[in-house]
Scaffold this active site. Structure first.
Site, PDB file in Angstrom:
ATOM      1  N   LYS A   1       0.599  -0.703   0.050  1.00  0.00           N
ATOM      2  CA  LYS A   1       0.196  -0.169   0.282  1.00  0.00           C
ATOM      3  C   LYS A   1       0.200   1.389  -0.337  1.00  0.00           C
ATOM      4  CE  LYS A   1      -4.161  -1.936  -0.230  1.00  0.00           C
ATOM      5  NZ  LYS A   1      -4.998  -1.864  -1.413  1.00  0.00           N
TER       6      LYS A   1
ATOM      7  N   GLU B   1     -10.245   5.990   2.946  1.00  0.00           N
ATOM      8  CA  GLU B   1     -11.192   4.704   3.393  1.00  0.00           C
ATOM      9  C   GLU B   1     -10.178   3.979   3.778  1.00  0.00           C
ATOM     10  OE1 GLU B   1     -10.221   5.048   0.166  1.00  0.00           O
ATOM     11  OE2 GLU B   1      -9.254   3.031  -0.287  1.00  0.00           O
TER      12      GLU B   1
ATOM     13  N   SER C   1       1.560  -9.746  -0.706  1.00  0.00           N
ATOM     14  CA  SER C   1       1.191  -8.417  -0.860  1.00  0.00           C
ATOM     15  C   SER C   1       1.313  -7.619  -0.061  1.00  0.00           C
ATOM     16  CB  SER C   1      -0.206  -8.146  -1.565  1.00  0.00           C
ATOM     17  OG  SER C   1      -1.084  -8.526  -0.839  1.00  0.00           O
TER      18      SER C   1
END
Lengths: 263, 397
Positions: free
Chosen positions: B92, B114, B381
């Site tokens: 991220k 969000e 990830s």
């Protein structure tokens, strides 16, 4: 009343010196059986047209009051199909035009052409789709034109002047001037710049200009109407219906459109 | 394959994508598009971004040959792209650094975002702390309960976490609320969207910032094996790590690409998050893509053991690549993901996030069909430390 030419209809109301007042109600809030009675009640209060919301699971342009009304309506099993059928059943007895306000997805699933056709048969005069900006309207403007349903465009405080003009020129029926930064729902007061914004829109718009979002009392309604052709009141009406306060709705409408009090 | 140039100027990936947002937000999207185009062509921006990715996020991340895991499975050589080793523990941060720099370029001082499980929220709060930006994170009430520590992390980083009580009280509703907040504060606030979803230009921007994953993987494979991988597997919720991994390989026809959605309790149960497998074209959060919805166009709640995959939609580019058949999309259940979580942990000493465990689980199936001389890359990830408590509960049940 079936489908009318919304622009002409609203202009005829304006031509006798009145301001426009359009209340918003959520279809299916209080049950679909309440729809006809609520529309008749509002018509008798002297509104210019009725904006009928179709409930959607993810209404990003709406504040808490309309969100909750949508959830109640969905819990009641309200569908676009059901609303159109109901509207069709009592279209002859209606005395004011009905405008549908819906997010795109329910219409998209219903089928764009099928929607336009059924809406016309149900006597719907116009449609407002808050999540379809200029860039995406090609998807739906064609079928609306084919069935003669006014595609009411929304303009915002953030729209640059050139863009606002393009929106106004394209808008059919009237121009919906979003008059707050944010979502629907009660505001204590509107920013000082709103008057100038509405006045500017009034100058460039070939159709009537109505201010909406955040209008919750007669004083605000009269104030905003003095800069344009009238107002749309949503959350407050939805809330009063839900609380069963009909007399307050009547008073709000009467006081909002009464002439001479805003000077 | 011909040159791949999606999206087009209107933000479409074929029929998918677009900008289905209220007019209030359109000028901000147009501004973002313009500022991004300028930044993309500005060597100074690229240099600054690279520098932060290297010095702050810890890139490049290793492409690790999981020899033991490969041996246990008995198929191809399996490599793990270690996005879990990034600062904040997941991919991220690649996107939030990029978007924070864009925020500064636009002269905005505030950020809204969000978050579901909190990974994107933490990555956003982190860059906001670093760059001195005010930060508000919307998070569903349910997720706040499930992820108390991440809420505290965000608060330590100086962010304000706002609880969302509407709808299912999860990621979808947090996104609605973030969009509403943005509409009210668009003049001084940038929305750092965390996945490859939302209105144009977000799916493109998020993809581009995440593409560092695929670019590095490509280079590292050539260095380590002298050739490109035969298969690449990544998990897909909104699909940001997957699109970042796939994008640099799209024109390499020999590389098979696999996107893995969450099948939750099984596709037949109806309790899953597989928008590509079971969704229909629909519009949510500003984009036209595959979407889990009922016949009336009401959006369904997604269901997955992994909060990061718990989303009823999917990025528009994935819908496009699905129709194009360039990427094969598949799904694995909660149970399969849990098994993969445990196997990778035991064999390699690497705890994958539950999201990434979906990719691992599918790779385990795929490995059975592949030869020893072939290679398979899994996009790992994120790290699984955040999920340990949840996994413990599930295993005890």
């Amino acid at each position: 009343m079936g489908k009318v030419n919304l622009k002409k209809y609203l202009q005829s109301v304006l031509s006798v010196g009145k301001k426009l007042f359009i209340p918003y109600i959520m279809a299916g809030d209080g049950g679909l059986d309440a729809l006809e009675e609520r529309i008749n009640f509002l018509s008798a209060c002297g509104v210019s047209a009725i904006e009928l919301g179709i409930p959607f699971s993810d209404p990003v342009a709406d504040g808490p009051v309309i969100q909750r009304a949508g959830i109640r309506a969905l819990k009641n099993g309200t569908t676009l199909e059901g609303v159109l059928e109901r509207l069709k059943a009592f279209k002859e007895s209606r005395t004011v035009p009905v405008i549908i306000m819906t997010y795109l997805n329910p219409v998209f699933q219903y089928g764009l052409e099928r929607f336009a056709r059924d809406a016309e048969e149900a006597g719907v005069s116009g449609i407002i789709i808050p999540d379809v900006p200029l860039e995406e309207e090609g998807l739906i403007s064609g079928v609306l034109r084919k069935y003669g349903i006014a595609h009411i465009r929304l303009v915002a405080l953030t729209s640059p002047e050139k863009r606002a003009k393009e929106i106004a020129v394209r808008s059919e029926g009237f121009l919906y001037a979003v008059s707050v930064m944010g979502t629907t729902g009660t505001r204590e007061k509107h920013d000082a710049e709103v008057g100038g914004y509405l006045r500017k829109l009034k100058k460039i718009s070939p159709v009537p200009v109505l201010a909406g979002f955040g209008v919750s009392n007669a004083e605000q309604a009269r104030n905003l109407s003095s800069f344009c052709d009238g107002v749309i009141v949503g959350s407050k009406i939805v809330q009063l219906f839900n609380e069963g306060k009909r007399e307050e709705i009547r008073r709000l409408i009467m006081d909002s459109v009464s002439v001479g009090m805003n000077v | 394959m011909e040159t791949y140039t999606m999206p087009d100027k209107t933000g479409r990936f074929g029929n998918y994508g677009g900008r289905f947002v209220p007019e209030l937000l359109m000028p901000a999207l147009l501004e973002l598009e313009e500022v991004y185009e300028e930044a993309k062509n500005d060597p100074e921006f690229a240099e600054e971004l690279d520098n932060y990715l290297k010095q702050y996020a810890g890139r490049e991340t290793p492409l690790y040959f999981a020899e033991k895991f490969s041996r246990v499975l008995g198929g191809p050589k399996i490599f793990l792209k270690r996005e879990d080793l990034n600062h904040t523990g997941a991919h991220k941060i690649n996107n939030t650094i990029g978007q924070a720099l864009l925020t500064l370029r636009m002269g905005k001082k505030k950020v809204v975002a969000e978050t579901g499980a909190g990974q994107h929220g933490v990555a956003t709060a982190t860059v906001c702390a670093r760059f001195g930006l005010d930060c508000i994170i919307f998070m569903g009430e349910e997720d706040i309960k499930r992820q108390e520590l991440n809420v505290f992390r965000m608060e330590l980083l100086g962010a304000e976490v706002r609880s969302v009580k509407g709808g299912s009280r999860t990621l979808k509703d947090a996104t609605n609320e973030a969009l509403r907040y943005w509409a009210g504060h668009v003049n001084d606030t940038h929305y750092i969207l965390g996945s490859a979803v939302g209105p144009h230009p977000f799916p493109m921007i998020v993809r581009d910032f995440q593409s560092v994953i695929g670019r590095e993987t490509r280079k590292q494979m050539l260095e380590q094996c002298g050739r490109l991988p035969d298969a690449v597997v990544a998990c897909v919720g909104g699909g940001s790590n997957a699109i970042g991994m796939f994008y640099p390989f799209i024109e390499d026809e020999s590389v098979k690409l696999y996107g893995v959605e969450a099948a939750g309790e099984g596709l037949a149960s109806g309790r899953h998050a597989s928008a590509l497998a079971r969704g229909k074209d629909g519009i949510l959060h500003g984009t036209l893509s595959k979407l889990l919805q009922d016949e009336y166009g009401q959006v369904k709640e997604a269901c997955s053991i992994s909060a990061g995959l718990d989303y009823p939609g999917v990025g528009p580019e994935h819908s496009y690549l699905h129709d194009l058949k360039r990427v094969s999309y598949t799904s694995v259940t909660d149970v399969e993901a849990l098994e993969a979580f445990q196997l990778l942990t035991k064999t390699e000493g690497i705890l994958p996030a539950l999201e990434s465990s979906h990719a691992v689980a599918y790779a385990m199936k795929l490995a059975k069909t592949m030869k020893p001389e072939e290679t398979l890359v899994i996009c790992l990830s994120g790290r699984g430390d955040k999920d340990v408590e949840h996994v413990k509960k599930r295993l005890e049940e």
